[in-house]
Design a protein around this motif. Structure first.
Motif, mmCIF file in Angstrom:
data_model
loop_
_atom_site.group_PDB
_atom_site.id
_atom_site.type_symbol
_atom_site.label_atom_id
_atom_site.label_comp_id
_atom_site.label_asym_id
_atom_site.label_seq_id
_atom_site.Cartn_x
_atom_site.Cartn_y
_atom_site.Cartn_z
ATOM 1 N N ILE A 16 62.424 24.174 -62.244
ATOM 2 C CA ILE A 16 62.093 24.542 -60.869
ATOM 3 C C ILE A 16 60.921 23.719 -60.380
ATOM 4 O O ILE A 16 60.166 23.154 -61.155
ATOM 5 C CB ILE A 16 61.710 26.036 -60.777
ATOM 6 N N VAL A 17 60.813 23.655 -59.068
ATOM 7 C CA VAL A 17 59.629 23.053 -58.471
ATOM 8 C C VAL A 17 58.702 24.191 -58.106
ATOM 9 O O VAL A 17 59.110 25.161 -57.482
ATOM 10 C CB VAL A 17 60.016 22.266 -57.207
ATOM 11 N N ALA A 18 57.469 24.070 -58.524
ATOM 12 C CA ALA A 18 56.530 25.172 -58.301
ATOM 13 C C ALA A 18 55.186 24.624 -57.871
ATOM 14 O O ALA A 18 54.913 23.423 -58.000
ATOM 15 C CB ALA A 18 56.383 25.991 -59.582
ATOM 16 N N VAL A 19 54.387 25.531 -57.363
ATOM 17 C CA VAL A 19 53.040 25.123 -56.982
ATOM 18 C C VAL A 19 52.050 25.966 -57.759
ATOM 19 O O VAL A 19 52.306 27.129 -58.058
ATOM 20 C CB VAL A 19 52.844 25.290 -55.462
ATOM 21 N N ILE A 20 50.950 25.375 -58.113
ATOM 22 C CA ILE A 20 49.987 26.083 -58.954
ATOM 23 C C ILE A 20 49.102 26.952 -58.099
ATOM 24 O O ILE A 20 48.472 26.482 -57.139
ATOM 25 C CB ILE A 20 49.138 25.074 -59.746
#
Lengths: 99, 223
Positions: A16-20
């Protein structure tokens, strides 16, 4: 979810593409960085071909780079065996327990 | 006699597969090759059937201690990597409610703890978990299968004896109570006059109160 167009939910083994949202201070990753991760544990049950159903206590993902190698050096907690079939061998070898 | 349930059920699975092949043969399929490896491949005509011969292990439900057969139940992995296996959603839901199986009456844990079921017996030794896989030996497998049946029978007989013995004391008690109740309530069964008139009707232990004598005694008191 990468590799699947417009998929709503990801499962174990999906990238998945995620943001911290939160970062521990002295790490190479910073807050609000967009990264890729592979899901290793879900609270939603994982069904296996032999009829086994496994549920974990939390949702967890491992941050990876473009090739699929983990960005970190350690992994905490158990990992699902499905990751081995999906060629995430480095993650599987670092995991303390593969279930 | 040692017993390894995985190995045994593995062999049963193999036997089942061989039976199937024999059945197919009789139906008229020709198959070219048949070789048993980790993946059992049956080539029937044009199609290839990949049969996965995985190891099978019968687990115990964490909550109720019944056996969990493959394809049943849910395994829950806690964050410390401890696995809890449940046989059905009833046990799973009780676990989620944080109930202690030792306090829930229908579980084996409760019954063992409170002495309702047999706890110590030599037959339990046969079922211990062994982590070393045994090399497949046909004789061993055969003997083990026979032993399983016998041991099972012995164990269940002993367990039911244990329960019978436990309930035996209450039977005597119940009989005593029943006798007392019959004495007190004999007037419901037979009319007191009938008892007085015909002494053969009354029970050997009961004293027959003659009503005439009683009234005589009462009269002076009334005065």
């Amino acid at each position: 979810v990468i590799g699947a167009s417009n998929r709503r939910y990801a499962h174990i083994g999906d990238v998945i593409v995620a943001v911290i949202k939160e970062a521990v201070p002295n790490t190479p990753l910073e807050r609000s960085e967009v990264i890729r991760a592979v899901i290793v544990r879900t609270r939603k049950e994982l069904k296996r071909d032999n009829g086994m159903i496994i549920r974990y206590d939390d949702n967890a993902a491992v941050v990876i780079d473009q090739e699929g190698n983990p960005k970190g050096t350690r992994i905490f907690g158990a990992i699902a065996r499905e990751l081995r079939q999906l060629n995430f061998t480095k993650i599987v070898s670092l995991a303390p327990e593969v279930l | 006699m040692k017993k390894n349930s995985t190995m045994v059920y593995h062999s049963i699975y193999l036997e089942k597969k061989r039976l199937e092949i024999r059945m197919l043969k009789s139906v008229g399929h020709n198959f070219y090759t048949l070789f048993l490896s980790l993946f059992d491949q049956l080539v029937l005509g044009n199609c290839v059937l990949l049969v996965n011969l995985r190891r099978m292990r019968l687990e115990k439900c964490w909550f109720c201690s019944s056996t969990v057969y493959p394809g049943h139940g849910i395994q829950f992995v806690r964050n410390d990597a401890k696995i809890f296996r449940f046989c059905r959603s009833k046990c799973h839901k009780n676990f989620k409610m944080k109930r202690n199986p030792r306090k829930v009456k229908w579980t084996k844990a409760y019954r063992r703890l409170h002495g309702k079921d047999m706890t110590q017996d030599s037959t339990f030794e046969f079922e211990r978990k062994r982590n070393r896989p045994e090399r497949y030996d046909r004789n061993l497998a055969e003997n083990t299968l026979k032993a399983i049946k016998k041991i099972d029978k012995i164990r269940s007989d002993r367990a039911s004896d244990h329960i019978k013995n436990r309930l035996k004391t209450s039977k005597v008690q119940r009989q005593k109570e029943a006798r007392k109740q019959l004495e007190l309530g004999i007037h419901l069964v037979k009319a007191p006059l009938a008892l007085a008139q015909d002494s053969s009707l009354c029970l050997p232990k009961i004293k027959v109160n003659v009503s005439q004598a009683q009234t005589e005694e009462n009269q002076p008191m009334e005065d």
